[in-house]
Every structure is written in structure tokens, then in C-alpha cells.
Design an enzyme around this catalytic site. Structure first.
Site, short mmCIF file in Angstrom:
data_model
loop_
_atom_site.label_atom_id
_atom_site.label_comp_id
_atom_site.label_asym_id
_atom_site.label_seq_id
_atom_site.Cartn_x
_atom_site.Cartn_y
_atom_site.Cartn_z
N ASN A 9 0.87 -1.18 0.00
CA ASN A 9 0.00 0.00 0.00
C ASN A 9 0.90 1.23 0.00
OD1 ASN A 9 -1.83 2.02 0.49
ND2 ASN A 9 -2.25 1.41 2.62
N TRP A 10 0.98 1.86 -1.16
CA TRP A 10 1.90 3.01 -1.28
C TRP A 10 1.34 4.27 -0.65
CZ3 TRP A 10 4.14 2.95 -6.99
CH2 TRP A 10 4.79 1.73 -7.21
N LYS A 11 0.07 4.22 -0.28
CA LYS A 11 -0.61 5.39 0.30
C LYS A 11 -0.46 6.61 -0.63
CE LYS A 11 0.25 3.45 4.81
NZ LYS A 11 0.09 3.63 6.24
N HIS A 94 -9.47 0.66 4.98
CA HIS A 94 -8.19 0.92 5.65
C HIS A 94 -8.42 1.87 6.82
CE1 HIS A 94 -4.12 2.35 6.38
NE2 HIS A 94 -3.70 1.26 5.74
N GLU A 96 -6.88 4.34 7.88
CA GLU A 96 -6.74 5.78 7.57
C GLU A 96 -8.01 6.32 6.92
OE1 GLU A 96 -2.98 5.46 5.51
OE2 GLU A 96 -2.07 4.88 7.41
N GLU A 166 -5.08 -5.27 10.75
CA GLU A 166 -4.11 -4.19 10.93
C GLU A 166 -4.42 -3.43 12.22
OE1 GLU A 166 -2.21 -3.07 6.97
OE2 GLU A 166 -3.97 -1.79 7.21
N GLY A 172 2.45 2.26 10.69
CA GLY A 172 3.33 3.41 10.50
C GLY A 172 4.06 3.85 11.75
N SER A 213 3.63 -2.10 10.36
CA SER A 213 5.08 -2.04 10.53
C SER A 213 5.80 -3.34 10.18
CB SER A 213 5.43 -1.60 11.96
OG SER A 213 4.92 -0.29 12.21
N GLY A 234 2.81 -1.14 4.30
CA GLY A 234 2.78 0.29 3.97
C GLY A 234 4.17 0.80 3.69
N GLY A 235 4.80 1.40 4.70
CA GLY A 235 6.10 2.05 4.54
C GLY A 235 7.14 1.21 3.81
C1 PEP Z 1 -0.73 0.05 6.03
O1 PEP Z 1 -0.82 1.23 5.70
O2 PEP Z 1 -1.61 -0.74 5.68
C2 PEP Z 1 0.41 -0.36 6.82
C3 PEP Z 1 0.41 -1.56 7.33
O3 PEP Z 1 1.42 0.56 7.00
P1 PEP Z 1 2.88 0.28 7.65
O4 PEP Z 1 3.39 -1.00 7.04
O5 PEP Z 1 3.68 1.47 7.26
O6 PEP Z 1 2.68 0.15 9.11
#
Ligand code: PEP
Length: 253
Positions: A9-11, A94, A96, A166, A172, A213, A234-235
Site C-alpha cells: 500500500n503506497w498510500k 483501511h 486511515e 491491521e 506506521g 510495521s 505500507g512504509g
Molecule cells: C498500512 O498502511 O496498511 C500499513 C500496514 O502501514 P505500515 O506497514 O507502514 O505500518
């Protein structure tokens, strides 16, 4: 047997040029992997460019959200058929979207049913906030999200759904859950909730990812858990080496 999945997920990151560079640096090693479904979810503005680069590969393409209506006066929204033109997958619910853009179990459910109608594979996110975690309400929250988010879904399509557990406090933050803790929620709450909706055989066929993470260093701990079938990343999905490492861990685990 559930095929593991690793979805990035590049957000709200990457210009078209940056997206091309990232895909270019990852696609050869990702294409070589067997036994893992890899999906990239860039922002809408990069979908076409990434779609062109992935042509002929098994790497999937997903959107990060969509609206449920087919077309019309919905300024700024993207419809299921618009997504379907380029993608096979869509991230829905998600945290967010839920916490920053007011999405609820009900609006996530409308999107989910629209994904079914458009024949898109939903990556459906659930998870508790830090406050809910600390007040030991994880089970209640996750079970409610599963029951309401997937309400009205038929059991023919249900095995296509990919659930991502999640915990919001792990997204994040660099503070991942542990494999054991995440697996506990997946088995006790998510798979049990899925079994209530669709019956145990269907629940057992549904893939459940962990997200929060995940890095190439901790991925194997999650993938070694019985109930966890991969990761929503994500990151680390923005760093070619890290994302390739995570996908490799899923392929061999
Ligand atoms: C996400 O945005 O779905 C996520 C898991 O982010 P991160 O890996 O950065 O915690």
C-alpha cells in the site's frame, strides 16, 4: 491451501516518474517468486503507468479505495468500473479511511458489495485503535468490523475476499504486533467471525494478512503463524529491497 499474499500500500506517495522507478527496481525479482501473490497498490494517478509496466507479469495491481456508485455527480470519487479497467484488487476499510475520512462499517460494506459486483478482489482491513487495544476491546471491535463490513456478502464470493488484520497502533509506528498476538486475533476473532457468516470451510479458505510495521526483518515471524497468510505492507513497500525481502519470506514460508 491458501496462497500467501503480499500487498504493498503506497498510500499518498509517488509521482508517476517515482512509481516507474520503484516498479522497475522491484519487478524482476518479484516476477521470479513462486507461491506468493504479489499486489501493488499505488495512488490512482500512478495506476496507468504501473499497469503498463506490469503487463504480462503475475504481479497484481490494486487501488487504495473506491466509491460504491457506478457513475454520476460524485466529484473526486472513483467508481468500481473505473478501478476495474486497470486493477484486479481494491483495498477497502483501511484504518486511515476510517479514522481520517469518516468511513464507517456501513460505508465500507457498501464498497465491499460494489467490489463484488465489479468482480474486484477486496483487501478488506480491520483492526482496533490503541485506545481499544488498551481497554481490551480488540475482540469486540474486530468482530463487529467483520460482521458489519461483510454483511450481505454471498458465500460464493466470500473466499475471494482477503482480510487484513491491521492493529491501528502498529500502522506506521515502527511498533509491530508480535506474531503470536496477531495470530491470536486472527484465529480467535477473525476466523471465528468469518465462520459465523459463511461457515467454517469457507472461513478456512479466506486469506487473512497481517499489517502494521512489517519489514523484511520481522516478516517471517508473522508468516510462520498458522492463521496468517501474508502481509499488507505500507512504509516498507516503498523500499524495493525491503518489499522484495518480505515477498521472498512469504514465498518460502
Ligand atoms: C498500512 O498502511 O496498511 C500499513 C500496514 O502501514 P505500515 O506497514 O507502514 O505500518
Amino acid at each position: 491451501m491458501r496462497t500467501p499474499m503480499v500487498a504493498g500500500n503506497w498510500k499518498m506517495n509517488m509521482t508517476v516518474e517515482g512509481a516507474r522507478g520503484l516498479v522497475f527496481s522491484m519487478s524482476a525479482p518479484l516476477r521470479e517468486l513462486k507461491g506468493v501473490e504479489v499486489v501493488l497498490c499505488p495512488p490512482f494517478t500512478c495506476l496507468q503507468a504501473v499497469h503498463a509496466l506490469l503487463e504480462g507479469s503475475d504481479i497484481g495491481l490494486g487501488a487504495q479505495n473506491m466509491y460504491w456508485e457506478e457513475k454520476g455527480a460524485f466529484t473526486g470519487e472513483v467508481s468500481p468500473m473505473m478501478v476495474k479497467e486497470l486493477c484486479g484488487y481494491v483495498i477497502l476499510g483501511h484504518s486511515e479511511r476510517r479514522t481520517r475520512f469518516g468511513e464507517t462499517d456501513e460505508t465500507v460494506n457498501r464498497r465491499l458489495l460494489a467490489a463484488r459486483k465489479a468482480d474486484l478482489t477486496p483487501i478488506f482491513c480491520v483492526g482496533e485503535t490503541l485506545e481499544e487495544y488498551e481497554s481490551q476491546r480488540t475482540s469486540e471491535v474486530v468482530r463487529r468490523q467483520i460482521a458489519r463490513g461483510l454483511a450481505g456478502l454471498d458465500s460464493v464470493f466470500a473466499p475471494r475476499v482477503v482480510v487484513a488484520y491491521e492493529p491501528v497502533w502498529a500502522i506506521g509506528t515502527g511498533k509491530a504486533s508480535t506474531g503470536e498476538n496477531a495470530n491470536g486475533v486472527v484465529q480467535r476473532d477473525i476466523r471465528a467471525g468469518l465462520a459465523e457468516l459463511f461457515g467454517k470451510p469457507t472461513a478456512d479458505a479466506i486469506r487473512v494478512l497481517y499489517g502494521g510495521s512489517v519489514t523484511s526483518t520481522n516478516a517471517a515471524e508473522f508468516f510462520s503463524q498458522e492463521g496468517i497468510d501474508g502481509a499488507l505492507v505500507g512504509g516498507a513497500s516503498l523500499k524495493a529491497d525491503d518489499f522484495i525481502g518480505i515477498a521472498r519470506a512469504a514465498a518460502s514460508g
